[in-house]
Scaffold this active site. Structure first.
Site, PDB file in Angstrom:
ATOM      1  N   LYS A  29      10.006   0.283   2.552  1.00  0.00           N
ATOM      2  CA  LYS A  29       9.326   1.533   2.242  1.00  0.00           C
ATOM      3  C   LYS A  29      10.237   2.354   1.339  1.00  0.00           C
ATOM      4  CE  LYS A  29       6.476   4.950   4.495  1.00  0.00           C
ATOM      5  NZ  LYS A  29       6.019   5.436   5.799  1.00  0.00           N
TER       6      LYS A  29
ATOM      7  N   GLY B 150       5.535   7.273   1.320  1.00  0.00           N
ATOM      8  CA  GLY B 150       6.009   6.550   0.144  1.00  0.00           C
ATOM      9  C   GLY B 150       5.314   5.208   0.018  1.00  0.00           C
ATOM     10  N   ARG B 151       5.750   4.453  -0.986  1.00  0.00           N
ATOM     11  CA  ARG B 151       5.131   3.148  -1.234  1.00  0.00           C
ATOM     12  C   ARG B 151       5.789   2.084  -0.371  1.00  0.00           C
ATOM     13  NH1 ARG B 151       1.859   3.333  -5.106  1.00  0.00           N
ATOM     14  NH2 ARG B 151       1.851   4.994  -6.694  1.00  0.00           N
TER      15      ARG B 151
ATOM     16  N   ASP C 127       5.831   5.724  13.160  1.00  0.00           N
ATOM     17  CA  ASP C 127       5.876   7.178  12.922  1.00  0.00           C
ATOM     18  C   ASP C 127       6.079   7.941  14.207  1.00  0.00           C
ATOM     19  OD1 ASP C 127       3.389   7.316  10.255  1.00  0.00           O
ATOM     20  OD2 ASP C 127       5.254   6.231  10.543  1.00  0.00           O
TER      21      ASP C 127
ATOM     22  N   GLY D  49       0.838  -1.192   0.000  1.00  0.00           N
ATOM     23  CA  GLY D  49       0.000   0.000   0.000  1.00  0.00           C
ATOM     24  C   GLY D  49       0.869   1.237   0.000  1.00  0.00           C
TER      25      GLY D  49
ATOM     26  N   ASP E 284       1.893  12.060  17.952  1.00  0.00           N
ATOM     27  CA  ASP E 284       0.955  11.837  16.849  1.00  0.00           C
ATOM     28  C   ASP E 284       0.251  10.488  17.011  1.00  0.00           C
ATOM     29  OD1 ASP E 284       1.163  11.955  13.193  1.00  0.00           O
ATOM     30  OD2 ASP E 284      -0.417  12.498  14.614  1.00  0.00           O
TER      31      ASP E 284
HETATM   32  C1  LIG Z   1       6.541   0.095   6.157  1.00  0.00           C
HETATM   33  C2  LIG Z   1       5.817   1.031   7.115  1.00  0.00           C
HETATM   34  C3  LIG Z   1       6.549   2.056   7.739  1.00  0.00           C
HETATM   35  C4  LIG Z   1       5.911   2.917   8.583  1.00  0.00           C
HETATM   36  N1  LIG Z   1       6.550   3.948   9.287  1.00  0.00           N
HETATM   37  C5  LIG Z   1       7.535   4.694   8.832  1.00  0.00           C
HETATM   38  O1  LIG Z   1       8.063   4.549   7.779  1.00  0.00           O
HETATM   39  C6  LIG Z   1       7.902   5.813   9.780  1.00  0.00           C
HETATM   40  C7  LIG Z   1       8.769   6.796   9.145  1.00  0.00           C
HETATM   41  C8  LIG Z   1      10.154   6.319   9.364  1.00  0.00           C
HETATM   42  O2  LIG Z   1      10.368   5.279   9.952  1.00  0.00           O
HETATM   43  C9  LIG Z   1      11.221   7.122   8.874  1.00  0.00           C
HETATM   44  C10 LIG Z   1      12.443   6.876   9.446  1.00  0.00           C
HETATM   45  C11 LIG Z   1      13.515   7.607   8.980  1.00  0.00           C
HETATM   46  C12 LIG Z   1      13.342   8.523   7.951  1.00  0.00           C
HETATM   47  F1  LIG Z   1      14.396   9.204   7.488  1.00  0.00           F
HETATM   48  C13 LIG Z   1      12.103   8.733   7.376  1.00  0.00           C
HETATM   49  C14 LIG Z   1      11.976   9.702   6.248  1.00  0.00           C
HETATM   50  F2  LIG Z   1      12.407  10.907   6.627  1.00  0.00           F
HETATM   51  F3  LIG Z   1      12.766   9.272   5.253  1.00  0.00           F
HETATM   52  F4  LIG Z   1      10.729   9.792   5.852  1.00  0.00           F
HETATM   53  C15 LIG Z   1      11.017   8.043   7.858  1.00  0.00           C
HETATM   54  C16 LIG Z   1       4.569   2.786   8.844  1.00  0.00           C
HETATM   55  C17 LIG Z   1       3.845   1.794   8.231  1.00  0.00           C
HETATM   56  C18 LIG Z   1       4.459   0.924   7.348  1.00  0.00           C
HETATM   57  C19 LIG Z   1       3.608  -0.091   6.748  1.00  0.00           C
HETATM   58  N2  LIG Z   1       2.569   0.269   5.952  1.00  0.00           N
HETATM   59  N3  LIG Z   1       1.919  -0.859   5.653  1.00  0.00           N
HETATM   60  C20 LIG Z   1       0.735  -0.868   4.794  1.00  0.00           C
HETATM   61  C21 LIG Z   1      -0.468  -0.669   5.659  1.00  0.00           C
HETATM   62  C22 LIG Z   1       0.847   0.189   3.727  1.00  0.00           C
HETATM   63  C23 LIG Z   1       2.462  -1.950   6.228  1.00  0.00           C
HETATM   64  N4  LIG Z   1       2.103  -3.256   6.204  1.00  0.00           N
HETATM   65  C24 LIG Z   1       2.871  -4.132   6.903  1.00  0.00           C
HETATM   66  N5  LIG Z   1       3.960  -3.749   7.619  1.00  0.00           N
HETATM   67  C25 LIG Z   1       4.351  -2.449   7.656  1.00  0.00           C
HETATM   68  N6  LIG Z   1       5.451  -2.081   8.377  1.00  0.00           N
HETATM   69  C26 LIG Z   1       3.581  -1.500   6.944  1.00  0.00           C
END
Ligand SMILES: Cc1cc(NC(=O)CCC(=O)c2ccc(F)c(C(F)(F)F)c2)ccc1-c1nn(C(C)C)c2ncnc(N)c12
Length: 287
Positions: free
Chosen positions: A44, A27-28, A157, A22, A139
């Site tokens: 991601k 991002g994706r 997040d 998703g 948040d």
């Molecule tokens: C992959 C995933 C990540 C996140 N959170 C984040 O990435 C937080 C932001 C972060 O860690 C960050 C850290 C350093 C940094 F430099 C940056 C910057 F600046 F680059 F933006 C951002 C939340 C959820 C998902 C997620 N999503 N999904 C589906 C429901 C889509 C999923 N389905 C199954 N498992 C999953 N984990 C997911």
């Protein structure tokens, strides 16, 4: 716990990319498997062009990655590592097998008290861990919570918003529902960096789990007013123990909000979360 994804240097060739999971916030997201170990994770992909340009953000991104990489808690989504190419940043995160909590909440419309209590107990444990590391989430809302394969919740997040370029946009565009009074009142912002803000949001989250909508949900103007006065009504069918805990978290004065230790020992939590005879009967056998 053995850390399967140990190498410090990751690169795209190390992963088999699976189905898209998703679109995340920035991002994706794809299911991925690390070729060497077969370890399943979520990858991601963020486009550098989408992250605000300018040196400030790069520094923040590095700091964000630094914070998240050394957090380790069962109810916090693990960031295993990251790498980048000329255009993109790749984050290697824990795969949350049951996806987004808010989708479960919408589908079930509201959670039974025993399930809400288990989620709030896990949130309190995760927030206690974050606050001990001086990370304030700021948040907390269902959209930022994922569900692991065993039904446990994973906050994501976090901290991200404390270090996020707090341009008014992302604060204003997101829902107001979870903002504590000290963050919507203008004036001194030092309260913004007090971890008590997460206690207010925990109260809003608990209310939404039990009732199916946020306590101050209204038009933006009215939500603003109602938050500033902590003006909410709790339906009479909510148990008195649950009402008691909500009222002890949704307190205007940050200093008077129930500390996380006392949340974990609150009768409503004890009643539903302690294994064995004291726990009320549940749909699912205790794990
Ligand atoms: C992959 C995933 C990540 C996140 N959170 C984040 O990435 C937080 C932001 C972060 O860690 C960050 C850290 C350093 C940094 F430099 C940056 C910057 F600046 F680059 F933006 C951002 C939340 C959820 C998902 C997620 N999503 N999904 C589906 C429901 C889509 C999923 N389905 C199954 N498992 C999953 N984990 C997911």
């Amino acid at each position: 716990v053995d850390q399967p994804l140990v190498p410090k240097q990751f690169h795209l060739g190390m992963f088999e990319i699976g189905r898209p999971l998703g679109k995340g916030k920035f991002g994706r997201v794809y299911l991925a498997r690390e070729r060497g170990t077969g370890f399943i994770c979520a990858l991601k992909v963020l486009y550098k062009s989408e992250l605000q340009q300018g040196t400030g953000v790069e520094k923040q991104v590095r700091r964000e990655i630094e914070i998240q990489s050394n957090l380790r808690h069962p109810n916090i989504l693990k960031l295993y590592g990251h790498f980048h190419d000329s255009k993109r940043i790749f984050l290697i995160l824990e795969f949350a097998g049951k996806g987004e909590l808010y989708k479960h909440l919408r589908r079930e419309s509201r959670f039974p008290e025993w399930k809400a209590a288990q989620y709030i107990a896990q949130m309190a444990a995760a927030l206690k861990y974050l606050h001990r590391k001086h990370v304030i989430h700021r948040d907390i809302k269902p959209e930022n919570i994922l569900v692991g394969i065993h039904g446990e919740i994973k906050i994501s997040d976090f901290g991200w918003s404390v270090h996020a370029p707090n341009n008014r946009r992302n604060t204003l565009c997101g829902t107001l529902d979870y903002l504590p009074p000290e963050m919507i009142k203008s004036g001194s912002k030092d309260n913004w960096y007090n971890e008590k803000v997460d206690l207010w949001s925990l109260g809003v989250l608990m209310y939404e789990f039990l009732v199916g909508e946020a306590p101050f949900e209204d038009t933006p103007i009215m939500t603003h007013k109602r938050i500033a006065r902590a003006d909410m009504t709790i339906p009479e069918w909510v148990s008195k123990e649950a009402k008691d805990l909500i009222k002890k978290l949704l307190v205007l004065d940050p200093e008077k909000r129930l500390p996380l230790e006392e949340v974990q020992n609150h009768p409503w939590i004890i009643k539903h979360c302690v294994k064995g005879e004291r726990a009320t009967n549940r749909e699912k056998p205790a794990k």
